[in-house]
Write a protein that holds these residues in place. Structure first.
Motif, PDB file in Angstrom:
ATOM      1  N   LEU A  16     -64.392  -6.213  41.864  1.00  0.00           N
ATOM      2  CA  LEU A  16     -63.498  -5.053  41.921  1.00  0.00           C
ATOM      3  C   LEU A  16     -62.073  -5.406  41.508  1.00  0.00           C
ATOM      4  O   LEU A  16     -61.427  -4.630  40.801  1.00  0.00           O
ATOM      5  CB  LEU A  16     -63.502  -4.456  43.334  1.00  0.00           C
ATOM      6  CG  LEU A  16     -64.818  -3.833  43.786  1.00  0.00           C
ATOM      7  CD1 LEU A  16     -64.684  -3.332  45.219  1.00  0.00           C
ATOM      8  CD2 LEU A  16     -65.253  -2.718  42.862  1.00  0.00           C
ATOM      9  N   ALA A  17     -61.585  -6.548  41.934  1.00  0.00           N
ATOM     10  CA  ALA A  17     -60.226  -6.964  41.570  1.00  0.00           C
ATOM     11  C   ALA A  17     -60.093  -7.096  40.055  1.00  0.00           C
ATOM     12  O   ALA A  17     -59.101  -6.651  39.470  1.00  0.00           O
ATOM     13  CB  ALA A  17     -59.876  -8.280  42.265  1.00  0.00           C
ATOM     14  N   GLU A  18     -61.093  -7.672  39.440  1.00  0.00           N
ATOM     15  CA  GLU A  18     -61.065  -7.841  37.974  1.00  0.00           C
ATOM     16  C   GLU A  18     -61.187  -6.494  37.276  1.00  0.00           C
ATOM     17  O   GLU A  18     -60.472  -6.199  36.332  1.00  0.00           O
ATOM     18  CB  GLU A  18     -62.206  -8.781  37.549  1.00  0.00           C
ATOM     19  CG  GLU A  18     -62.206  -9.129  36.080  1.00  0.00           C
ATOM     20  CD  GLU A  18     -62.924  -8.107  35.222  1.00  0.00           C
ATOM     21  OE1 GLU A  18     -62.506  -7.902  34.069  1.00  0.00           O
ATOM     22  OE2 GLU A  18     -63.889  -7.478  35.695  1.00  0.00           O
ATOM     23  N   ARG A  19     -62.105  -5.676  37.749  1.00  0.00           N
ATOM     24  CA  ARG A  19     -62.375  -4.392  37.099  1.00  0.00           C
ATOM     25  C   ARG A  19     -61.182  -3.449  37.171  1.00  0.00           C
ATOM     26  O   ARG A  19     -60.858  -2.769  36.216  1.00  0.00           O
ATOM     27  CB  ARG A  19     -63.591  -3.746  37.767  1.00  0.00           C
ATOM     28  CG  ARG A  19     -64.011  -2.390  37.252  1.00  0.00           C
ATOM     29  CD  ARG A  19     -64.603  -2.392  35.843  1.00  0.00           C
ATOM     30  NE  ARG A  19     -65.692  -3.318  35.692  1.00  0.00           N
ATOM     31  CZ  ARG A  19     -66.989  -3.020  35.760  1.00  0.00           C
ATOM     32  NH1 ARG A  19     -67.356  -1.794  36.025  1.00  0.00           N
ATOM     33  NH2 ARG A  19     -67.896  -3.946  35.560  1.00  0.00           N
ATOM     34  N   PHE A  20     -60.524  -3.418  38.329  1.00  0.00           N
ATOM     35  CA  PHE A  20     -59.419  -2.484  38.520  1.00  0.00           C
ATOM     36  C   PHE A  20     -58.044  -3.123  38.369  1.00  0.00           C
ATOM     37  O   PHE A  20     -57.034  -2.451  38.571  1.00  0.00           O
ATOM     38  CB  PHE A  20     -59.531  -1.809  39.897  1.00  0.00           C
ATOM     39  CG  PHE A  20     -60.683  -0.844  39.982  1.00  0.00           C
ATOM     40  CD1 PHE A  20     -60.638   0.365  39.320  1.00  0.00           C
ATOM     41  CD2 PHE A  20     -61.815  -1.156  40.707  1.00  0.00           C
ATOM     42  CE1 PHE A  20     -61.698   1.254  39.383  1.00  0.00           C
ATOM     43  CE2 PHE A  20     -62.881  -0.277  40.784  1.00  0.00           C
ATOM     44  CZ  PHE A  20     -62.825   0.931  40.118  1.00  0.00           C
ATOM     45  N   HIS A  21     -57.995  -4.423  38.055  1.00  0.00           N
ATOM     46  CA  HIS A  21     -56.726  -5.136  37.869  1.00  0.00           C
ATOM     47  C   HIS A  21     -55.818  -4.986  39.092  1.00  0.00           C
ATOM     48  O   HIS A  21     -54.659  -4.588  38.975  1.00  0.00           O
ATOM     49  CB  HIS A  21     -56.002  -4.664  36.612  1.00  0.00           C
ATOM     50  CG  HIS A  21     -56.847  -4.757  35.384  1.00  0.00           C
ATOM     51  ND1 HIS A  21     -57.126  -5.956  34.787  1.00  0.00           N
ATOM     52  CD2 HIS A  21     -57.510  -3.813  34.676  1.00  0.00           C
ATOM     53  CE1 HIS A  21     -57.912  -5.734  33.742  1.00  0.00           C
ATOM     54  NE2 HIS A  21     -58.155  -4.450  33.657  1.00  0.00           N
ATOM     55  N   VAL A  22     -56.406  -5.284  40.260  1.00  0.00           N
ATOM     56  CA  VAL A  22     -55.671  -5.218  41.516  1.00  0.00           C
ATOM     57  C   VAL A  22     -55.807  -6.555  42.239  1.00  0.00           C
ATOM     58  O   VAL A  22     -56.619  -7.392  41.859  1.00  0.00           O
ATOM     59  CB  VAL A  22     -56.189  -4.072  42.422  1.00  0.00           C
ATOM     60  CG1 VAL A  22     -55.940  -2.719  41.771  1.00  0.00           C
ATOM     61  CG2 VAL A  22     -57.657  -4.239  42.761  1.00  0.00           C
ATOM     62  N   ASP A  23     -55.026  -6.740  43.295  1.00  0.00           N
ATOM     63  CA  ASP A  23     -55.148  -7.982  44.052  1.00  0.00           C
ATOM     64  C   ASP A  23     -56.323  -7.899  45.026  1.00  0.00           C
ATOM     65  O   ASP A  23     -56.955  -6.846  45.174  1.00  0.00           O
ATOM     66  CB  ASP A  23     -53.845  -8.340  44.759  1.00  0.00           C
ATOM     67  CG  ASP A  23     -53.422  -7.357  45.839  1.00  0.00           C
ATOM     68  OD1 ASP A  23     -54.300  -6.721  46.465  1.00  0.00           O
ATOM     69  OD2 ASP A  23     -52.213  -7.241  46.079  1.00  0.00           O
ATOM     70  N   ALA A  24     -56.616  -9.002  45.693  1.00  0.00           N
ATOM     71  CA  ALA A  24     -57.785  -9.090  46.567  1.00  0.00           C
ATOM     72  C   ALA A  24     -57.707  -8.111  47.734  1.00  0.00           C
ATOM     73  O   ALA A  24     -58.725  -7.514  48.117  1.00  0.00           O
ATOM     74  CB  ALA A  24     -57.948 -10.516  47.079  1.00  0.00           C
ATOM     75  N   ASP A  25     -56.520  -7.918  48.290  1.00  0.00           N
ATOM     76  CA  ASP A  25     -56.376  -6.989  49.419  1.00  0.00           C
ATOM     77  C   ASP A  25     -56.669  -5.555  48.992  1.00  0.00           C
ATOM     78  O   ASP A  25     -57.333  -4.802  49.706  1.00  0.00           O
ATOM     79  CB  ASP A  25     -54.975  -7.069  50.023  1.00  0.00           C
ATOM     80  CG  ASP A  25     -54.721  -8.364  50.763  1.00  0.00           C
ATOM     81  OD1 ASP A  25     -55.708  -9.022  51.174  1.00  0.00           O
ATOM     82  OD2 ASP A  25     -53.545  -8.728  50.939  1.00  0.00           O
ATOM     83  N   GLN A  26     -56.181  -5.176  47.832  1.00  0.00           N
ATOM     84  CA  GLN A  26     -56.430  -3.827  47.330  1.00  0.00           C
ATOM     85  C   GLN A  26     -57.908  -3.634  47.001  1.00  0.00           C
ATOM     86  O   GLN A  26     -58.471  -2.572  47.265  1.00  0.00           O
ATOM     87  CB  GLN A  26     -55.576  -3.549  46.102  1.00  0.00           C
ATOM     88  CG  GLN A  26     -54.103  -3.446  46.413  1.00  0.00           C
ATOM     89  CD  GLN A  26     -53.270  -3.407  45.157  1.00  0.00           C
ATOM     90  OE1 GLN A  26     -53.493  -4.170  44.217  1.00  0.00           O
ATOM     91  NE2 GLN A  26     -52.305  -2.505  45.120  1.00  0.00           N
ATOM     92  N   ALA A  27     -58.532  -4.647  46.442  1.00  0.00           N
ATOM     93  CA  ALA A  27     -59.958  -4.569  46.118  1.00  0.00           C
ATOM     94  C   ALA A  27     -60.786  -4.417  47.388  1.00  0.00           C
ATOM     95  O   ALA A  27     -61.725  -3.626  47.444  1.00  0.00           O
ATOM     96  CB  ALA A  27     -60.395  -5.803  45.335  1.00  0.00           C
ATOM     97  N   PHE A  28     -60.432  -5.173  48.432  1.00  0.00           N
ATOM     98  CA  PHE A  28     -61.157  -5.077  49.689  1.00  0.00           C
ATOM     99  C   PHE A  28     -60.987  -3.696  50.310  1.00  0.00           C
ATOM    100  O   PHE A  28     -61.952  -3.105  50.809  1.00  0.00           O
ATOM    101  CB  PHE A  28     -60.698  -6.162  50.673  1.00  0.00           C
ATOM    102  CG  PHE A  28     -61.494  -6.164  51.943  1.00  0.00           C
ATOM    103  CD1 PHE A  28     -62.757  -6.718  51.975  1.00  0.00           C
ATOM    104  CD2 PHE A  28     -60.986  -5.594  53.090  1.00  0.00           C
ATOM    105  CE1 PHE A  28     -63.510  -6.703  53.143  1.00  0.00           C
ATOM    106  CE2 PHE A  28     -61.719  -5.575  54.258  1.00  0.00           C
ATOM    107  CZ  PHE A  28     -62.991  -6.131  54.283  1.00  0.00           C
ATOM    108  N   ALA A  29     -59.778  -3.156  50.260  1.00  0.00           N
ATOM    109  CA  ALA A  29     -59.534  -1.815  50.799  1.00  0.00           C
ATOM    110  C   ALA A  29     -60.369  -0.780  50.049  1.00  0.00           C
ATOM    111  O   ALA A  29     -60.926   0.142  50.661  1.00  0.00           O
ATOM    112  CB  ALA A  29     -58.048  -1.468  50.716  1.00  0.00           C
TER     113      ALA A  29
END
Length: 77
Positions: A28-41
């Motif tokens: 998710l972090a790679e797909r959406f270009h977000v950090d790990a915390d944002q991907a987990f949320a």
């Protein structure tokens, strides 16, 4: 004190679940270009919205069977 067979099995299962969640988080972090915390949320919100366990959603993401394109992009902080 050494863990019993049952607690050893529980630890092994917990580790496998954690690994799956971390792998899905990276996808998710790679797909959406977000950090790990944002991907987990994002993953947590998706699981809650579908009343599914986080480990189930993570497994679907890893397998590619969950349409992560339907997930809404997390807000940037």
């Amino acid at each position: 004190m050494a863990p019993t067979g049952a607690s050893s099995d529980q630890l092994a299962a917990a580790l496998q679940n954690r690994i799956a969640i971390e792998q899905a988080n990276a996808v998710l972090a790679e797909r959406f270009h977000v950090d790990a915390d944002q991907a987990f949320a994002l993953m947590r919100r998706h699981a809650r919205a579908r009343s599914q366990k986080l480990t189930h959603v993570a497994a679907q993401i890893i397998e590619g069977s969950d349409d992560i394109g339907r997930l809404s992009r997390p807000e940037r902080s």
